[in-house]
Scaffold this motif. Sequence first.
Motif, short mmCIF file in Angstrom:
data_model
loop_
_atom_site.label_atom_id
_atom_site.label_comp_id
_atom_site.label_asym_id
_atom_site.label_seq_id
_atom_site.Cartn_x
_atom_site.Cartn_y
_atom_site.Cartn_z
N ALA A 111 22.04 5.47 42.82
CA ALA A 111 21.82 5.76 44.24
C ALA A 111 22.35 7.15 44.54
CB ALA A 111 22.53 4.74 45.11
N TYR A 112 21.66 7.87 45.42
CA TYR A 112 22.10 9.19 45.84
C TYR A 112 22.46 9.16 47.32
CZ TYR A 112 19.83 10.76 41.51
OH TYR A 112 19.46 10.94 40.20
N VAL A 113 23.46 9.97 47.70
CA VAL A 113 23.90 10.07 49.08
C VAL A 113 24.10 11.54 49.43
CG1 VAL A 113 25.66 9.44 50.78
CG2 VAL A 113 25.10 7.85 48.93
N THR A 114 23.53 11.99 50.55
CA THR A 114 23.77 13.35 51.01
C THR A 114 24.97 13.37 51.95
OG1 THR A 114 22.15 13.02 52.80
CG2 THR A 114 21.40 14.18 50.82
N ASP A 115 25.72 14.48 51.91
CA ASP A 115 26.87 14.68 52.79
C ASP A 115 26.60 15.93 53.62
OD1 ASP A 115 29.47 15.50 53.85
OD2 ASP A 115 30.33 14.02 52.48
N GLU A 116 26.43 15.73 54.91
CA GLU A 116 26.05 16.82 55.79
C GLU A 116 27.11 17.92 55.86
OE1 GLU A 116 23.74 16.56 59.91
OE2 GLU A 116 25.84 15.95 60.10
N ARG A 117 28.38 17.55 55.80
CA ARG A 117 29.46 18.52 55.97
C ARG A 117 29.78 19.28 54.68
NH1 ARG A 117 34.36 16.33 59.27
NH2 ARG A 117 32.59 16.06 60.68
N THR A 118 29.84 18.58 53.55
CA THR A 118 30.16 19.25 52.29
C THR A 118 28.95 19.89 51.65
OG1 THR A 118 29.79 17.29 50.91
CG2 THR A 118 31.99 17.56 51.88
N GLY A 119 27.74 19.42 52.02
CA GLY A 119 26.52 19.94 51.41
C GLY A 119 26.25 19.37 50.04
N ASP A 120 26.89 18.27 49.69
CA ASP A 120 26.74 17.68 48.37
C ASP A 120 25.68 16.58 48.33
OD1 ASP A 120 28.79 19.23 47.29
OD2 ASP A 120 30.34 17.75 47.77
N LEU A 121 25.10 16.41 47.16
CA LEU A 121 24.31 15.22 46.82
C LEU A 121 25.10 14.48 45.76
CD1 LEU A 121 21.55 13.68 47.09
CD2 LEU A 121 20.84 14.96 45.05
N THR A 122 25.50 13.25 46.07
CA THR A 122 26.37 12.47 45.19
C THR A 122 25.58 11.34 44.54
OG1 THR A 122 28.34 12.96 46.49
CG2 THR A 122 28.42 10.99 45.11
N ALA A 123 25.81 11.13 43.24
CA ALA A 123 25.16 10.05 42.49
C ALA A 123 26.15 8.91 42.28
CB ALA A 123 24.66 10.57 41.15
N ILE A 124 25.71 7.69 42.58
CA ILE A 124 26.53 6.49 42.39
C ILE A 124 25.82 5.57 41.41
CG2 ILE A 124 27.53 4.46 43.50
CD1 ILE A 124 27.62 6.08 46.11
N ASP A 125 26.53 5.14 40.37
CA ASP A 125 26.01 4.16 39.43
C ASP A 125 26.24 2.78 40.03
OD1 ASP A 125 25.86 2.22 37.26
OD2 ASP A 125 25.85 3.93 35.90
N LEU A 126 25.16 2.09 40.41
CA LEU A 126 25.29 0.81 41.09
C LEU A 126 25.77 -0.30 40.17
CD1 LEU A 126 22.12 0.88 43.37
CD2 LEU A 126 24.48 1.50 43.96
N ALA A 127 25.43 -0.21 38.89
CA ALA A 127 25.88 -1.23 37.95
C ALA A 127 27.38 -1.10 37.66
CB ALA A 127 25.09 -1.15 36.65
N GLU A 128 27.82 0.16 37.49
CA GLU A 128 29.24 0.41 37.20
C GLU A 128 30.07 0.49 38.47
OE1 GLU A 128 30.60 0.50 34.25
OE2 GLU A 128 28.70 0.28 33.17
N ARG A 129 29.39 0.63 39.62
CA ARG A 129 30.04 0.71 40.92
C ARG A 129 31.02 1.89 40.98
NH1 ARG A 129 31.28 -5.80 41.82
NH2 ARG A 129 29.11 -6.47 41.50
N LYS A 130 30.53 3.06 40.55
CA LYS A 130 31.38 4.24 40.57
C LYS A 130 30.54 5.49 40.77
CE LYS A 130 31.47 4.97 35.54
NZ LYS A 130 32.35 5.03 34.36
N ILE A 131 31.18 6.55 41.28
CA ILE A 131 30.54 7.85 41.43
C ILE A 131 30.46 8.51 40.05
CG2 ILE A 131 30.80 10.17 42.39
CD1 ILE A 131 32.07 8.86 44.86
N VAL A 132 29.26 8.98 39.70
CA VAL A 132 29.07 9.54 38.36
C VAL A 132 28.64 11.00 38.37
CG1 VAL A 132 28.60 7.34 37.23
CG2 VAL A 132 26.71 8.59 38.31
N GLY A 133 28.36 11.56 39.55
CA GLY A 133 27.95 12.96 39.60
C GLY A 133 27.91 13.47 41.02
N ARG A 134 28.00 14.81 41.15
CA ARG A 134 27.94 15.44 42.46
C ARG A 134 27.48 16.87 42.28
NH1 ARG A 134 32.86 13.93 45.30
NH2 ARG A 134 31.61 12.32 46.31
N VAL A 135 26.53 17.31 43.14
CA VAL A 135 26.03 18.67 43.07
C VAL A 135 25.92 19.24 44.48
CG1 VAL A 135 23.62 17.88 43.05
CG2 VAL A 135 24.17 20.16 42.21
N PHE A 136 26.29 20.50 44.65
CA PHE A 136 26.17 21.16 45.94
C PHE A 136 24.73 21.61 46.13
CE2 PHE A 136 26.18 25.04 48.55
CZ PHE A 136 26.76 24.54 49.71
N VAL A 137 24.13 21.20 47.26
CA VAL A 137 22.75 21.60 47.55
C VAL A 137 22.66 22.51 48.77
CG1 VAL A 137 21.71 19.58 46.46
CG2 VAL A 137 22.31 19.48 48.89
#
Length: 319
Positions: A111-137
């Motif tokens: 799953a991906y989530v955008t953050d309006e304030r930080t400008g990041d796109l964050t990747a969440i592994d739903l099976a592992e239930r953890k954040i696995v990546g983040r990139v500034f867009v």
Amino acid sequence: MRRLALLVLAVCVVPAAPAGSPAERPVALVTAETSNQVTAVSLGPHGGRILRRIHLADPLMIAAPLRGPAVVVNPAGTVTLIASRSLRPIRVFHAFRAPRVAAVAPGGRIAYVTDERTGDLTAIDLAERKIVGRVFVGSRAHHFGISPDGRRIWVALGETARTIVRLDASNPPRPRVVGRFHPRDAAHDLRFAPDGRTVWISSAGTSEVGIYSAETGRILEGADGGHAPQHVGFSGRHVLITSGYGSTLTSMCWRPGCGRRVVPAPYGSFNLATYGGSVVTTSLFTGSVSEFRAGDLHRLWTTKVAPAARYVAITLWLR
């Protein structure tokens, strides 16, 4: 668009029965922000019945695969994973400033989530239930679309975006920025067509929905989406477009083959989700949920679930 409530999609973990099997039924999950609730609503010709409600503080956005935990976005800075059928919270992430929009990549793992304030796109592994990546867009990262093969992501910087960022998601946990461009009209929602060749971009400032080349970012043509069109979805050969201010739902073919159809929808029906041959809309102003047949836009039912409802999505529950 003012922040009031939210209607969404969520889903449960089920045995390995195929989608659409007799053991499963589609269910819409509605998140009512002003009521601090997530509500499950039955779908189908005799749908519209409230199946379950749970309390969840200030939900703004939610998304989920057909099987797996749902992702609920709280704009105050948290993202919560909830069990799709019980709706019980199972993990809370605090590593956000102002999360806005969530979506699940094809395959249902990331799953991906955008953050309006930080400008990041964050990747969440739903099976592992953890954040696995983040990139500034870019600042004001908001709505985004994922290609059907999951290898490309387009992110709009703002609710009326003048810039769209293109990412390569060949490595789903760690997408990387490969370019950006300026759409002809300020962009709101954006969705890849089922063949992955075009991206449909709505703009509340014009009645036209722009159809862009997924390869080059160049606009190819436009389609009439009604008064201030907001959100776009696909079902089979049809593209569905909402106009909450125009109180309409529009259907047309995303490639040549059928005509344009427009039907009334409850005032404020900005958001939609599709599953099988159905499209479900939610009204931000009346709190109602409606289900239509995607082919002819025949309305099956409308029911009020909260004072206001924003995003909608659909899940499968065991019968």
